[in-house]
Motif scaffolding. Structure first.
Motif, PDB file in Angstrom:
ATOM      1  N   LEU A 153       6.439   1.805 -12.428  1.00  0.00           N
ATOM      2  CA  LEU A 153       6.495   0.913 -13.584  1.00  0.00           C
ATOM      3  C   LEU A 153       5.941   1.613 -14.816  1.00  0.00           C
ATOM      4  N   TYR A 154       4.825   2.312 -14.644  1.00  0.00           N
ATOM      5  CA  TYR A 154       4.222   3.051 -15.762  1.00  0.00           C
ATOM      6  C   TYR A 154       5.226   4.042 -16.348  1.00  0.00           C
ATOM      7  N   GLU A 155       5.872   4.815 -15.491  1.00  0.00           N
ATOM      8  CA  GLU A 155       6.821   5.823 -15.970  1.00  0.00           C
ATOM      9  C   GLU A 155       8.002   5.168 -16.678  1.00  0.00           C
ATOM     10  N   SER A 169       0.832  -1.201   0.000  1.00  0.00           N
ATOM     11  CA  SER A 169       0.000   0.000   0.000  1.00  0.00           C
ATOM     12  C   SER A 169       0.861   1.243   0.000  1.00  0.00           C
ATOM     13  N   SER A 170       0.386   2.243  -0.689  1.00  0.00           N
ATOM     14  CA  SER A 170       1.092   3.519  -0.740  1.00  0.00           C
ATOM     15  C   SER A 170       0.119   4.647  -0.498  1.00  0.00           C
ATOM     16  N   ALA A 226      -0.400  -7.359  -8.757  1.00  0.00           N
ATOM     17  CA  ALA A 226      -0.866  -5.979  -8.908  1.00  0.00           C
ATOM     18  C   ALA A 226       0.093  -5.098  -9.692  1.00  0.00           C
ATOM     19  N   THR A 227       1.361  -5.487  -9.785  1.00  0.00           N
ATOM     20  CA  THR A 227       2.318  -4.704 -10.561  1.00  0.00           C
ATOM     21  C   THR A 227       2.809  -5.474 -11.788  1.00  0.00           C
ATOM     22  N   SER A 238      -1.120   3.211  -6.331  1.00  0.00           N
ATOM     23  CA  SER A 238       0.074   2.412  -6.084  1.00  0.00           C
ATOM     24  C   SER A 238       1.311   3.108  -6.634  1.00  0.00           C
ATOM     25  N   GLU A 239       2.218   3.466  -5.759  1.00  0.00           N
ATOM     26  CA  GLU A 239       3.471   4.084  -6.208  1.00  0.00           C
ATOM     27  C   GLU A 239       4.339   3.106  -7.001  1.00  0.00           C
TER      28      GLU A 239
END
Length: 280
Positions: free
Chosen positions: A197-199, A12-13, A125-126, A191-192
């Protein structure tokens, strides 16, 4: 591949705000729900919701869970809300290699193996790959070993310029689809690790134009338009797949809530025939 336990990347973030009130207000505003609408959904009053958000009232454990459910807060973040309100977490987070998860693990493995010769995988989740079948292994043939070192990440493997990206004939459209999917999940989960990952994958280089289909293949426009296909080359052939993602209904465990099974359905008869010839 067998299912392996996920790492801590899905942790969690939630914003480090004082008390449960600001956290609930943040989720409500993100969902674009008014205090009155939330109160009606939860069987409460707008006045009570206001008092909870400003810290004037401490919600009961039941109320926290009820509000979280009506705000579609992810299971992991529901535990964070409970902790912020002074209660113990309600949902366990059981490692996938725990004996209590044997039935789940074996069932999911049978599911993706039964989907062969078509590709299927399980991610967390990632997008770390927890299990994959022979169809996925076939698509990954020729990817450099250093990119296949665990933990495998589905987004990196798909969009990395030295992995599958050069083989995807409609890369620009497929990349846009994947980035939009991740963006929606970031909004849902806050989610940080997922944002990082997106970036990372969004920064991978992209060609100015997509490659043309290999000689003898049907043009991209001939693929049925009921859903965006992934058009990927394998040993000189262009295969077409439609992606589908499945999750568990009403999960009562954080680990289970964050599992997703992605299957790739052949989008044309030629892909069906090729896979059955290759892997059957």
């Amino acid at each position: 591949m067998s299912i392996v336990p996920p790492g801590a990347a899905g942790s969690s973030s939630a914003p480090a705000e004082s008390g449960v009130g600001p956290l609930l207000r943040g989720w409500r505003e993100q969902r674009r729900v008014s205090q009155l609408e939330l109160a009606l959904r939860a069987g409460s009053s707008a006045r009570h919701i206001s008092f909870v958000e400003t810290g004037r009232s401490r919600p009961s454990e039941e109320m926290v869970l009820r509000l979280a459910e009506h705000l579609d807060v992810p299971v992991r973040e529901r535990n964070a809300l409970l902790l912020a309100a002074g209660y113990a977490p309600h949902y366990p987070e059981t490692p996938l290699d725990d004996p209590s998860m044997d039935a789940l693990r074996e069932g999911v493995e049978r599911l993706i193996q039964g989907y062969e010769p078509y590709p299927a995988l399980v991610v967390d989740a990632t997008y770390d790959v927890l299990a994959a079948n022979r169809g996925i292994a076939m698509l990954l043939e020729g990817v450099p070993d250093r990119l296949l070192a665990p933990p495998l990440n589905a987004m990196r493997l798909t969009l990395h310029p030295q992995a599958l990206a050069p083989r995807i004939r409609n890369l620009r459209a497929w990349r846009d689809h994947l980035l939009a999917q991740m963006d929606r999940q970031i909004a849902l989960r806050r989610s940080e690790p997922l944002r990082a990952l997106y970036e990372e994958v969004a920064a991978y280089p992209v060609p100015d134009t997509d490659p043309e289909p290999a000689g003898g293949d049907e043009p991209l426009g001939s693929v049925p338009s009921f859903a965006l296909p992934m058009r990927i080359e394998h040993e000189g052939r262009v295969l077409s797949f439609i992606s589908s993602i499945s999750t568990f209904n009403t999960p009562m465990d954080v680990t289970v809530a964050e599992l997703a099974i992605e299957t790739f359905l052949p989008a044309d008869p030629a892909t069906v025939k090729y896979l059955h010839t290759l892997l059957s």
